[in-house]
Motif scaffolding. Structure first.
Motif, PDB file in Angstrom:
ATOM      1  N   MET A  35       0.832  -1.210   0.000  1.00  0.00           N
ATOM      2  CA  MET A  35       0.000   0.000   0.000  1.00  0.00           C
ATOM      3  C   MET A  35       0.863   1.254   0.000  1.00  0.00           C
ATOM      4  O   MET A  35       0.569   2.223  -0.707  1.00  0.00           O
ATOM      5  CB  MET A  35      -0.925   0.001   1.222  1.00  0.00           C
ATOM      6  CG  MET A  35      -2.041  -1.000   1.118  1.00  0.00           C
ATOM      7  SD  MET A  35      -3.071  -1.065   2.575  1.00  0.00           S
ATOM      8  CE  MET A  35      -4.112   0.347   2.314  1.00  0.00           C
ATOM      9  N   LEU A  36       1.929   1.215   0.757  1.00  0.00           N
ATOM     10  CA  LEU A  36       2.808   2.389   0.800  1.00  0.00           C
ATOM     11  C   LEU A  36       3.455   2.623  -0.557  1.00  0.00           C
ATOM     12  O   LEU A  36       3.499   3.747  -1.065  1.00  0.00           O
ATOM     13  CB  LEU A  36       3.899   2.197   1.858  1.00  0.00           C
ATOM     14  CG  LEU A  36       3.455   2.296   3.318  1.00  0.00           C
ATOM     15  CD1 LEU A  36       4.617   1.951   4.244  1.00  0.00           C
ATOM     16  CD2 LEU A  36       2.949   3.685   3.640  1.00  0.00           C
ATOM     17  N   SER A  37       3.951   1.557  -1.168  1.00  0.00           N
ATOM     18  CA  SER A  37       4.684   1.753  -2.420  1.00  0.00           C
ATOM     19  C   SER A  37       3.743   1.999  -3.591  1.00  0.00           C
ATOM     20  O   SER A  37       4.131   2.597  -4.581  1.00  0.00           O
ATOM     21  CB  SER A  37       5.587   0.559  -2.692  1.00  0.00           C
ATOM     22  OG  SER A  37       4.808  -0.599  -2.838  1.00  0.00           O
ATOM     23  N   THR A  38       2.495   1.562  -3.495  1.00  0.00           N
ATOM     24  CA  THR A  38       1.562   1.768  -4.606  1.00  0.00           C
ATOM     25  C   THR A  38       0.961   3.168  -4.580  1.00  0.00           C
ATOM     26  O   THR A  38       0.853   3.828  -5.612  1.00  0.00           O
ATOM     27  CB  THR A  38       0.437   0.725  -4.550  1.00  0.00           C
ATOM     28  OG1 THR A  38       0.995  -0.578  -4.505  1.00  0.00           O
ATOM     29  CG2 THR A  38      -0.488   0.861  -5.758  1.00  0.00           C
ATOM     30  N   LEU A  66       1.372   5.828  -1.875  1.00  0.00           N
ATOM     31  CA  LEU A  66       1.884   6.989  -1.152  1.00  0.00           C
ATOM     32  C   LEU A  66       3.322   7.345  -1.486  1.00  0.00           C
ATOM     33  O   LEU A  66       3.633   8.509  -1.675  1.00  0.00           O
ATOM     34  CB  LEU A  66       1.753   6.747   0.368  1.00  0.00           C
ATOM     35  CG  LEU A  66       0.326   6.944   0.845  1.00  0.00           C
ATOM     36  CD1 LEU A  66       0.068   6.184   2.119  1.00  0.00           C
ATOM     37  CD2 LEU A  66       0.042   8.410   1.073  1.00  0.00           C
ATOM     38  N   LEU A  67       4.172   6.361  -1.515  1.00  0.00           N
ATOM     39  CA  LEU A  67       5.584   6.634  -1.784  1.00  0.00           C
ATOM     40  C   LEU A  67       6.050   5.751  -2.931  1.00  0.00           C
ATOM     41  O   LEU A  67       6.867   4.843  -2.747  1.00  0.00           O
ATOM     42  CB  LEU A  67       6.419   6.374  -0.510  1.00  0.00           C
ATOM     43  CG  LEU A  67       6.064   7.233   0.699  1.00  0.00           C
ATOM     44  CD1 LEU A  67       6.776   6.727   1.953  1.00  0.00           C
ATOM     45  CD2 LEU A  67       6.459   8.688   0.449  1.00  0.00           C
ATOM     46  N   PRO A  68       5.537   5.979  -4.143  1.00  0.00           N
ATOM     47  CA  PRO A  68       5.835   5.070  -5.255  1.00  0.00           C
ATOM     48  C   PRO A  68       7.296   5.092  -5.684  1.00  0.00           C
ATOM     49  O   PRO A  68       7.768   4.125  -6.269  1.00  0.00           O
ATOM     50  CB  PRO A  68       4.914   5.576  -6.381  1.00  0.00           C
ATOM     51  CG  PRO A  68       4.616   6.992  -6.025  1.00  0.00           C
ATOM     52  CD  PRO A  68       4.669   7.091  -4.543  1.00  0.00           C
ATOM     53  N   HIS A  69       8.003   6.173  -5.388  1.00  0.00           N
ATOM     54  CA  HIS A  69       9.389   6.249  -5.849  1.00  0.00           C
ATOM     55  C   HIS A  69      10.379   5.798  -4.801  1.00  0.00           C
ATOM     56  O   HIS A  69      11.591   5.817  -5.035  1.00  0.00           O
ATOM     57  CB  HIS A  69       9.718   7.700  -6.256  1.00  0.00           C
ATOM     58  CG  HIS A  69       8.820   8.223  -7.323  1.00  0.00           C
ATOM     59  ND1 HIS A  69       8.773   7.681  -8.588  1.00  0.00           N
ATOM     60  CD2 HIS A  69       7.898   9.208  -7.294  1.00  0.00           C
ATOM     61  CE1 HIS A  69       7.867   8.329  -9.309  1.00  0.00           C
ATOM     62  NE2 HIS A  69       7.321   9.246  -8.550  1.00  0.00           N
ATOM     63  N   THR A  70       9.865   5.420  -3.631  1.00  0.00           N
ATOM     64  CA  THR A  70      10.763   4.993  -2.549  1.00  0.00           C
ATOM     65  C   THR A  70      11.029   3.507  -2.673  1.00  0.00           C
ATOM     66  O   THR A  70      10.095   2.723  -2.841  1.00  0.00           O
ATOM     67  CB  THR A  70      10.113   5.279  -1.187  1.00  0.00           C
ATOM     68  OG1 THR A  70       9.745   6.654  -1.138  1.00  0.00           O
ATOM     69  CG2 THR A  70      11.073   4.983  -0.053  1.00  0.00           C
ATOM     70  N   PRO A  71      12.300   3.095  -2.601  1.00  0.00           N
ATOM     71  CA  PRO A  71      12.597   1.652  -2.692  1.00  0.00           C
ATOM     72  C   PRO A  71      11.915   0.884  -1.571  1.00  0.00           C
ATOM     73  O   PRO A  71      11.744   1.394  -0.455  1.00  0.00           O
ATOM     74  CB  PRO A  71      14.116   1.573  -2.548  1.00  0.00           C
ATOM     75  CG  PRO A  71      14.619   2.935  -2.726  1.00  0.00           C
ATOM     76  CD  PRO A  71      13.525   3.895  -2.423  1.00  0.00           C
ATOM     77  N   ARG A  72      11.531  -0.319  -1.879  1.00  0.00           N
ATOM     78  CA  ARG A  72      10.798  -1.142  -0.912  1.00  0.00           C
ATOM     79  C   ARG A  72      11.647  -1.405   0.332  1.00  0.00           C
ATOM     80  O   ARG A  72      11.121  -1.470   1.443  1.00  0.00           O
ATOM     81  CB  ARG A  72      10.396  -2.453  -1.577  1.00  0.00           C
ATOM     82  CG  ARG A  72       9.178  -3.088  -0.976  1.00  0.00           C
ATOM     83  CD  ARG A  72       8.699  -4.226  -1.874  1.00  0.00           C
ATOM     84  NE  ARG A  72       7.768  -5.082  -1.183  1.00  0.00           N
ATOM     85  CZ  ARG A  72       6.435  -4.969  -1.250  1.00  0.00           C
ATOM     86  NH1 ARG A  72       5.895  -4.019  -1.986  1.00  0.00           N
ATOM     87  NH2 ARG A  72       5.651  -5.807  -0.580  1.00  0.00           N
ATOM     88  N   TRP A  73      12.960  -1.569   0.145  1.00  0.00           N
ATOM     89  CA  TRP A  73      13.810  -1.854   1.301  1.00  0.00           C
ATOM     90  C   TRP A  73      13.837  -0.667   2.256  1.00  0.00           C
ATOM     91  O   TRP A  73      13.909  -0.833   3.478  1.00  0.00           O
ATOM     92  CB  TRP A  73      15.242  -2.214   0.869  1.00  0.00           C
ATOM     93  CG  TRP A  73      16.005  -1.145   0.141  1.00  0.00           C
ATOM     94  CD1 TRP A  73      16.110  -1.001  -1.207  1.00  0.00           C
ATOM     95  CD2 TRP A  73      16.755  -0.064   0.735  1.00  0.00           C
ATOM     96  NE1 TRP A  73      16.872   0.092  -1.506  1.00  0.00           N
ATOM     97  CE2 TRP A  73      17.287   0.692  -0.339  1.00  0.00           C
ATOM     98  CE3 TRP A  73      17.038   0.312   2.041  1.00  0.00           C
ATOM     99  CZ2 TRP A  73      18.086   1.812  -0.133  1.00  0.00           C
ATOM    100  CZ3 TRP A  73      17.825   1.441   2.246  1.00  0.00           C
ATOM    101  CH2 TRP A  73      18.344   2.189   1.167  1.00  0.00           C
TER     102      TRP A  73
END
Lengths: 356, 498
Positions: free
Chosen positions: A100-103, A105-112
């Motif tokens: 949910m965060l990567s989709t 809110l923060l799509p450009h932030t690496p998952r790690w």
């Protein structure tokens, strides 16, 4: 430390875990199988859950799950099953949170990096224990509930359609039955949390209030969710909770409001992950009583991070099946069966003693 | 411990050695020999009242009748019974106890032939008078505050709670300072477990000196490393009395105008006596304003930072345009601006505390207005930021507890950094961290967020203050022995009398 948990805290905690399981995980499987009649499937699951909880009350009215496990033969095995169950709960909730965060809110932030941000919070939740997690979520629970209620009411007002309930049987009885079982599997492990009797204070012999209230709250929310979307549109809905926030009526005042709702769903997700880690650690402690309690938080935390880190597209099929289809709830059966058998044997012995 | 002998010369030599009389000009030995019997009055100049000593000790001794048939060993008893008209009087044989009594500002009378000293309370040192509170000002409540004298502070409590159940247990902390510390509670209301836990912790404090109540607080708190305070500090007798009535335990320390009270919960740090002195509608209103001010101060700077860095789409276009226009010539980033202005705000606050009265308020005005305006004119910061920092600062000053307001300043900074990293997600995670770690806190066995989590009995005095007639029970946070506080608050009312 006073680590008792009372009914209000347990209610909010269970409602949070249910919400994390039902609203944050993808609902595609339910809707594809059942269509608009998903409501009935969820209601049936709720009824079965209640019956299951009643059964467990009868089986072990005053003992905790881990006590029961220790009384059974092969006691080392059952705590490990319990450890696996709750670690998978934590992994599922963690994976959903990261997605949910990567989709959205923060799509450009690496998952790690997202995992790195979450790690102190979920690690702290596990470290402090289930009582602190329950108290924390109970503290913000009323505000979250009010926020959800506002979103739901506004969404129903805007998009509600009672014809979404029909046709009554959706895609047919077999599909409905399958969905009901699948929905039950989401919540089947919850009575095991309730059965953590020594932690619950003032629940009395019945002790049913917390899971009942939690189920009622979550069911009400999910029924309202079912009213929001027509059959066609709902099929593509993922992360229903986020969808709810986007469908809310705030768009007249603000341009896009879904970012605000991170304050609503993130505590719920963190509580679900934290609860999973806490109970997994306690299960491990039951298997290894000599080990220091707090250090045992590390294995479930590591396992949850390892399993939950990758998203659906990059995960192997077995992992997706394990986490997304809630098959881990089947681990409950090996715990229930010996309890049922043991209770039956106990009753037989009592009967024989009376006749003798 | 050495005891007094029957020869006054030996006793005097002991005390002269103990008090370094050869070099110590404060230690006074006034010798006299009525009817040939050698006597001495020992006291510390400035601590004991010389006038009282002259009137109530020396004059009676000089005018006394001869001892007659009274044996030398009984002379001290005779002095206490028949000669010295002091309000308190007791006999003591232990040298160190006599010395401690003298050090408290009293005097001791030695008599040749008697192995006992007559102890008479003669305190006459100067203390600050009972004044108005410095920090906990109220509009409608009493305007008395504690001062540095433990005796005065205990007297104020006794005046407020005129009950024989008000118990004061005295102890000394500090091997050198021997600071008097009193544990005060209402017998029959305060939970004995809490009282015993207080005494256990206090008796376990082994230090050389104890100079302030703040030092003591850090030594007996559950988790001194955490950000939030777990023991209340108050300078008001009425507030302390209210805590005692709820079953809490108070600690009064000599040389400190503040009193500690526990178990304390988070919401008690946001309550003031005005909430109860005013009608419930007004009290509830100002309490809500205060609590909103707390959250505004905590969240506003971080939310502003997150909105501008990550979530501009949430702002209406007009507002966004207006804000961004102010940033056209500003060279600093939003975060740096916020941190800088926050720092300047705290600096002005600290500087005004150190300045004498009128200069301090002038400094606040100069610093706030002139610096702020100059900074905007020089395009160092944007105009909107002045508003944000000012509103956050006002919310900070609305918090009645000074330690909590300091914790709020630090938490605010952490939230600003978290919002810089990840916007609302960062703020939400930081809040989860704070709430989670605070939920695990306890204050003498009571969870910090009680009675909200875990749910406990309360008397309708949390966020809103219910009318007085509904507050019949004591709150359960301190686990009082008696739960009923007011059987019939409006007993005259026929409806309630039924």
């Amino acid at each position: 430390m006073n680590d008792s948990i009372r009914t209000p805290e347990m209610t909010v905690l269970l409602a949070s875990i249910l919400t994390a399981q039902w609203f944050s995980s993808t609902g595609n499987g339910f809707l594809d199988a059942c269509g608009n009649a998903v409501i009935w499937a969820i209601l049936a699951a709720g009824l079965l859950l209640t019956l299951l909880s009643l059964l467990l009350v009868r089986l072990a009215p005053k003992r905790g799950l881990l006590t029961v496990c220790q009384e059974r033969k092969g006691f080392f095995l059952f705590p490990l099953i319990s450890f696996a169950l709750f670690s998978l709960l934590a992994a599922t909730a963690l994976r959903d949170t990261l997605s949910m965060l990567s989709t959205f809110l923060l799509p450009h932030t690496p998952r790690w990096f997202l995992l790195l941000m979450l790690l102190p919070v979920i690690g702290l939740a596990g470290w402090l224990g289930i009582a602190s997690v329950a108290r924390s979520i109970k503290l913000v629970g009323p505000a979250l509930l009010a926020l959800y209620a506002v979103v739901l009411v506004l969404s129903v007002w805007n998009q509600g359609d009672v014809y979404n309930f029909f046709p009554l049987l959706g895609n047919g009885v077999p599909a409905l039955g399958k969905t009901a079982l699948s929905a039950l599997s989401v919540t089947a492990w919850l009575p095991m949390l309730w059965i953590d009797k020594p932690q619950l204070e003032g629940t009395g012999r019945a002790g049913m209030r917390a899971p009942l209230y939690a189920t009622a709250i979550s069911l009400a929310g999910y029924i309202a969710y079912g009213l929001l979307f027509s059959g066609g549109g709902a099929a593509t809905t993922t992360f229903p909770l986020h969808r709810l926030s986007a469908a809310g009526g705030f768009s007249h005042s603000f341009q896009r409001t879904h970012a605000l709702f991170v304050f609503a769903w993130l505590p719920v997700q963190v509580a679900a992950v934290g609860a999973g880690i806490c109970y997994a650690a306690r299960s491990l402690h039951a298997a290894l009583p000599a080990a220091p309690g707090r250090i045992l938080v590390i294995p479930p935390l590591a396992l949850a991070c390892a399993l939950g880190f990758r998203d659906i597209e990059h995960s192997p099929m077995w992992l997706n099946t394990l986490l997304q289809t809630n098959l881990q709830s089947l681990l409950v059966l090996p715990l229930l069966l010996p309890m049922i058998v043991g209770k039956a044997a106990e009753r037989r012995r009592e009967k024989e003693a009376r006749h003798a | 411990m050495p005891s007094l002998g029957y020869c006054i010369a030996d006793n005097l030599e002991t005390f002269q050695e103990l008090f370094h009389a050869q070099r110590n000009c404060d230690f006074i030995i006034r010798e006299l020999s009525p009817y040939g019997v050698r006597m001495a009055v020992l006291y510390i100049d400035g601590m004991a009242s010389r006038t009282n000593i002259e009137d109530m000790v020396l004059r009676p001794l000089m005018r006394m009748r001869p001892f007659g048939s009274i044996a030398p060993a009984g002379r001290a008893q005779a002095l206490m019974d028949m000669v010295l008209p002091t309000g308190t009087g007791e006999l003591e044989t232990d040298v160190m106890k006599v010395a401690n009594f003298i050090l408290d500002g009293n005097c001791a009378v030695l008599c040749d032939g008697s192995g006992e000293a007559v102890l008479a309370e003669m305190q006459g040192f100067v203390t600050r008078s009972v004044d108005q509170p410095l920090i906990e000002n109220v509009t409608f409540g009493p305007h008395e505050a504690f001062n540095e004298s433990i005796r005065t502070n205990l007297t104020l409590l006794h005046r407020t709670l005129r009950t024989p159940d008000l118990v004061t247990e005295m102890m000394e902390i500090g091997s050198t300072s021997k600071t008097k510390v009193a544990v005060v509670y209402l017998s029959g209301v305060a939970n004995p477990d809490t009282v015993n836990e207080f005494k256990r912790r206090l008796s376990g404090v082994k230090v050389d000196k104890l100079l302030s109540i703040g030092q003591l607080q850090q030594l007996i708190e559950d988790r001194p490393g955490r950000l939030l305070p777990q023991i209340l500090q108050t300078e008001r007798p009425d507030r302390t009395a209210s805590f005692l009535m709820d079953g809490m335990v108070a600690v009064v320390c000599d040389n400190s105008p503040y009193v500690l009270a526990a178990p304390a919960t988070f919401l008690t740090f946001l309550h003031t006596p005005d909430d109860h002195a005013l009608r419930w509608q007004y009290g509830s209103f100002i309490r809500v304003v205060r609590i909103l001010g707390f959250f505004l101060s905590l969240l506003l700077p971080a939310v502003y930072n997150a909105l501008l860095l990550f979530h501009q789409e949430l702002l209406p276009t007009d507002l966004l345009t207006s804000i961004l226009e102010g940033y056209t010539l500003v060279p600093l980033s939003v975060t740096l601006e916020l941190v800088l202005m926050d720092f300047i705000f705290d600096l002005i606050n600290e500087a005004s505390l150190r300045m004498p009265g009128s200069m301090g308020s002038t400094l606040g005005i100069v610093g706030g207005l002139v610096l702020g305006q100059a900074a905007v004119s020089a395009n160092l910061i944007s105009p909107m930021l002045i508003i944000i920092v000012s509103v956050a600062g006002l919310g900070l000053f609305a918090v009645p507890s000074y330690p909590l307001s300091l914790a709020l300043r630090i938490a605010r900074l952490v939230l600003v950094i978290a919002s810089t990293v990840a916007g609302f997600v960062g703020i939400a995670l930081a809040l989860c961290f704070f709430i989670g770690s605070s939920a695990a806190l306890e204050s003498f066995g009571t969870p910090y967020f009680a009675p909200l989590a875990p749910h406990m009995r309360h008397n309708g005095d949390l966020f809103l203050r219910l009318p007085e007639r509904f507050q019949k029970k004591r709150p359960g946070m301190a686990h009082p022995l008696k739960t009923n506080a007011a059987p019939a608050p409006r007993g005259w009312d026929k409806k309630e009398g039924k």
